[in-house]
Design an enzyme around this catalytic site. Structure first.
Site, short mmCIF file in Angstrom:
data_model
loop_
_atom_site.label_atom_id
_atom_site.label_comp_id
_atom_site.label_asym_id
_atom_site.label_seq_id
_atom_site.Cartn_x
_atom_site.Cartn_y
_atom_site.Cartn_z
N CYS A 1 0.79 -1.23 0.00
CA CYS A 1 0.00 0.00 0.00
C CYS A 1 0.83 1.28 0.00
CB CYS A 1 -0.94 0.01 1.20
SG CYS A 1 -2.10 -1.38 1.24
N ARG B 1 15.06 1.44 3.86
CA ARG B 1 15.17 0.19 3.11
C ARG B 1 14.50 -0.96 3.85
NH1 ARG B 1 20.73 -1.33 2.41
NH2 ARG B 1 20.99 0.72 1.44
#
Length: 303
Positions: free
Chosen positions: A142, A177
């Site tokens: 999302c 990350r």
């Protein structure tokens, strides 16, 4: 030229009415079950926001707050519960490799976050469909998808270029990350032709796909560079550091940069508006819109 501040609500409005319209035409409403198994106040805030916006769209939502030791059993039960259309887990739960195990436990047919290994494989190989007939799209995470939609909305994507090259010529930094947001976002942007510097606390990696390469073959490589080395060269800087104490130094940004923050706290200094051409302080409402779209898509596939 003064900085343009773009709010998430403006971008989300592109999807809200279509979602409401489609849901209103259904006698049975999609039902999402969210599992909150941590003490992260930002996860709880996101859960509350999810509940409000899903209800506004006419979608059913149930939040289950449980001890994390019970989560595996709860996921197995939700996977087989026909009344559950979608499953959402608020991460981090453990903050280590055990979270990946939890992601892979969610049935792909109900995984609104697109974090299951099946969808991960599709994302990293830039394969958008689940079937040979291309009738069922893979689910994308999302928040990474929300950032892509924001970039498209503000004109960073160039649809005049060939498919797979809509970001060709753009250099982008992603300061995060994580396996949930930062890494998949870097891959999505590299798949679309951008040169992406993925910045973590330990190092800087380069994600890119060569112009002549297949659209399914971006590469990720380690570098000896630092954030201070690469950020001044970036057309777009995207931050997602979950710490209120982290602030990206404004002096590193090049004039006219596009600055986007997807963290639950502000990662840019107030002076960012003196340098950036476009500043997006959050993407939360777009993330919720992508959550709604994913839920509706899975619900339709289940019929």
């Amino acid at each position: 030229m003064p900085c343009k501040v773009v709010l998430a609500a403006e971008v989300a409005s592109n999807y809200t009415e279509d979602i409401k319209s489609e849901v209103s035409q259904r006698s049975v409403k999609p039902r999402l079950v969210g599992f909150l198994a941590n003490d992260d106040p930002y996860a709880e805030k996101y859960a509350q926001s999810s509940s409000k916006h899903l209800a506004e769209a006419g979608l059913e939502f149930e939040l289950r707050q449980i001890p994390r030791e019970e989560l595996e059993a709860e996921l197995r039960a939700a996977n087989t519960d026909a009344s559950v259309s979608g499953i959402l887990v608020y991460y981090p739960v453990y903050g280590d490799e055990r979270d990946q195990k939890l992601q892979d436990m969610v049935d792909p047919a109900k995984d609104v976050e697109g974090l299951n290994v099946v969808y991960n494989g599709k994302l990293y190989s830039n394969d958008r469909f689940m079937d040979d007939g291309k009738t069922r799209k893979a689910i994308l995470p999302c928040t990474p998808l929300a950032v892509v939609k924001v970039l498209d909305h503000i004109g960073v994507y160039n649809h005049g270029l060939p498919y797979g090259d809509h970001l060709r010529g753009k250099t982008i930094a992603v300061v995060n990350r994580s396996e949930v947001v930062g890494r998949p976002l870097a891959a999505l942007l590299a798949n679309d032709g951008a040169k992406v510097y993925s910045i973590d606390i330990t190092d800087v990696q380069l994600f890119e796909r060569q112009p002549a390469a297949s659209i399914n073959s971006y590469s990720a490589s380690k570098t000896d560079l630092t954030a201070a080395d690469v950020i001044p060269h970036c057309d777009v800087v995207i931050t997602g550091v979950p710490s209120a104490s982290y602030k990206l130094p404004t002096h590193l940004l090049k004039p006219g940069v596009v600055a986007i923050n997807f963290a639950s706290v502000r990662n840019f200094e107030p002076e960012v508006k003196d340098v950036a051409s476009i500043y997006v302080p959050s993407v939360g409402k777009v993330t919720v819109s992508m959550l709604q779209r994913n839920l509706l898509r899975l619900f339709n596939y289940q019929q």
